[in-house]
Write an enzyme that holds these catalytic residues in place. Structure first.
Site, PDB file in Angstrom:
ATOM      1  N   LYS A  64       0.834  -1.210   0.000  1.00 38.10           N
ATOM      2  CA  LYS A  64       0.000   0.000   0.000  1.00 38.10           C
ATOM      3  C   LYS A  64       0.868   1.258   0.000  1.00 38.10           C
ATOM      4  O   LYS A  64       0.628   2.187  -0.758  1.00 38.10           O
ATOM      5  CB  LYS A  64      -0.912   0.052   1.243  1.00 38.10           C
TER       6      LYS A  64
ATOM      7  N   ARG B 137      -9.239   0.916   9.398  1.00 39.30           N
ATOM      8  CA  ARG B 137      -8.743  -0.427   9.681  1.00 39.30           C
ATOM      9  C   ARG B 137      -9.772  -1.263  10.439  1.00 39.30           C
ATOM     10  O   ARG B 137      -9.509  -2.426  10.741  1.00 39.30           O
ATOM     11  CB  ARG B 137      -7.504  -0.293  10.556  1.00 39.30           C
TER      12      ARG B 137
ATOM     13  N   ARG C 166      12.128  -6.551   3.963  1.00 39.07           N
ATOM     14  CA  ARG C 166      12.135  -5.143   4.370  1.00 39.07           C
ATOM     15  C   ARG C 166      13.083  -4.961   5.564  1.00 39.07           C
ATOM     16  O   ARG C 166      13.861  -4.012   5.603  1.00 39.07           O
ATOM     17  CB  ARG C 166      10.700  -4.727   4.754  1.00 39.07           C
TER      18      ARG C 166
ATOM     19  N   ARG D 121      11.773  -1.040  12.329  1.00 42.61           N
ATOM     20  CA  ARG D 121      10.585  -0.681  13.107  1.00 42.61           C
ATOM     21  C   ARG D 121      10.431  -1.620  14.288  1.00 42.61           C
ATOM     22  O   ARG D 121      10.636  -2.822  14.154  1.00 42.61           O
ATOM     23  CB  ARG D 121       9.345  -0.791  12.201  1.00 42.61           C
TER      24      ARG D 121
ATOM     25  N   ARG E 252      -0.023  -8.539  13.910  1.00 40.34           N
ATOM     26  CA  ARG E 252      -0.560  -7.575  12.935  1.00 40.34           C
ATOM     27  C   ARG E 252      -1.418  -8.295  11.893  1.00 40.34           C
ATOM     28  O   ARG E 252      -2.473  -7.814  11.504  1.00 40.34           O
ATOM     29  CB  ARG E 252       0.580  -6.793  12.273  1.00 40.34           C
TER      30      ARG E 252
HETATM   31  P1  ADP Z   1       1.579  -2.064   8.538  1.00 45.14           P
HETATM   32  O1  ADP Z   1       2.854  -2.198   7.765  1.00 45.14           O
HETATM   33  O2  ADP Z   1       1.417  -3.140   9.563  1.00 45.14           O
HETATM   34  O3  ADP Z   1       0.387  -1.913   7.666  1.00 45.14           O
HETATM   35  P2  ADP Z   1       1.286   0.660   9.592  1.00 45.14           P
HETATM   36  O4  ADP Z   1       2.477   1.520   9.465  1.00 45.14           O
HETATM   37  O5  ADP Z   1       0.110   0.963   8.714  1.00 45.14           O
HETATM   38  O6  ADP Z   1       1.794  -0.806   9.417  1.00 45.14           O
HETATM   39  O7  ADP Z   1       0.763   0.673  11.105  1.00 45.14           O
HETATM   40  C1  ADP Z   1       1.617   0.348  12.186  1.00 45.14           C
HETATM   41  C2  ADP Z   1       0.814   0.241  13.485  1.00 45.14           C
HETATM   42  O8  ADP Z   1       0.170   1.512  13.755  1.00 45.14           O
HETATM   43  C3  ADP Z   1      -0.336  -0.760  13.477  1.00 45.14           C
HETATM   44  O9  ADP Z   1       0.091  -2.085  13.752  1.00 45.14           O
HETATM   45  C4  ADP Z   1      -1.234  -0.176  14.577  1.00 45.14           C
HETATM   46  O10 ADP Z   1      -0.738  -0.442  15.863  1.00 45.14           O
HETATM   47  C5  ADP Z   1      -1.108   1.316  14.336  1.00 45.14           C
HETATM   48  N1  ADP Z   1      -2.131   1.817  13.392  1.00 45.14           N
HETATM   49  C6  ADP Z   1      -1.919   2.350  12.155  1.00 45.14           C
HETATM   50  N2  ADP Z   1      -3.068   2.709  11.581  1.00 45.14           N
HETATM   51  C7  ADP Z   1      -4.053   2.373  12.464  1.00 45.14           C
HETATM   52  C8  ADP Z   1      -5.465   2.468  12.448  1.00 45.14           C
HETATM   53  N3  ADP Z   1      -6.129   2.983  11.393  1.00 45.14           N
HETATM   54  N4  ADP Z   1      -6.156   2.015  13.536  1.00 45.14           N
HETATM   55  C9  ADP Z   1      -5.530   1.518  14.596  1.00 45.14           C
HETATM   56  N5  ADP Z   1      -4.191   1.381  14.683  1.00 45.14           N
HETATM   57  C10 ADP Z   1      -3.454   1.810  13.627  1.00 45.14           C
END
Ligand code: ADP
Length: 204
Positions: free
Chosen positions: A13, A88, A127, A139, A150
């Protein structure tokens, strides 16, 4: 143009959103990036979010809804935005619909990138390896245990969004396993078709 990208962690994404940002001149709004910035800044939200993020869980709907609602009002979103990692959960999707309705903003497309789980695990491992090779910081949630969490959060709470947006007739599902350039081309084809159909709707 206002878009939502759906798909599990590692689906690509962020990569695709960045490319569209360059092409269409609209910002990529990644709630993950925004929350990580809050954690780095040590803000109140960051303090509340850090532990749950590190474990791979989801931050509360209230926090992310508020962050996004404020973010889309900023000047750089005047021509649109790409939401990456939000909504989400179904309650987040409902809050977003209400929020956009109040602002008179219309969504142009919801694009889901489909990938298989084996590929996701490999992508995340790559990654991590690339980040280490480049001397960067991995990260804190890119470890096997948090990644599994996740993925399970995705399956349980985020995957139901496909049906939610499908019912609203807004969902387009694309093959996220294809080559990165092919995925970009497929997304652009969807957006061009969408622009064409709203143009023709406007002419009627
Ligand atoms: P990923 O690579 O897992 O898609 P993101 O960078 O989008 O990672 O998100 C990292 C973390 O930030 C998630 O695992 C969650 O803890 C938090 N997070 C991000 N976006 C949301 C959301 N819309 N609702 C709840 N938690 C979120």
């Amino acid at each position: 143009m206002r878009l939502i990208f759906l798909g599990p962690p590692g689906a690509g994404k962020g990569t695709q959103a960045k490319r569209l940002t360059d092409k269409y001149g609209i910002p990529q709004l990644s709630t993950g990036d925004m929350l990580r910035a809050a954690v780095s800044a040590g803000s109140e939200i960051g303090k509340r979010a850090k532990e749950v993020m590190d474990s791979g869980g989801l931050v509360s709907d209230d926090i992310v809804n508020q962050i996004v609602s404020e973010r889309v009002e900023q000047a750089d979103c005047a021509n649109g935005f790409i939401l990456d990692g939000y909504p989400r959960t179904v309650p987040q999707a409902k809050a977003l619909s209400e929020n956009l309705r109040q602002k008179d903003f219309v969504l142009d497309a919801v694009i889901e990138l489909k990938v298989d789980q084996e590929a996701l695990i490999r992508r995340i491992e790559n990654r991590v390896a690339e980040t280490i090779a480049a001397g960067g910081t991995v990260r804190s949630d890119d470890n096997p245990e948090s990644f599994r969490k996740r993925l399970s959060e995705y399956r349980e709470k985020t995957a139901p969004l496909s049906a939610y947006y499908q019912e609203q007739g807004e969902l387009v599902v694309l093959d996220g396993m294809a080559d990165v350039d092919d995925v970009t081309a497929a997304i652009e084809a969807v957006l061009e078709k969408d622009a064409g159909s709203s143009a023709s709707a406007a002419r009627i």
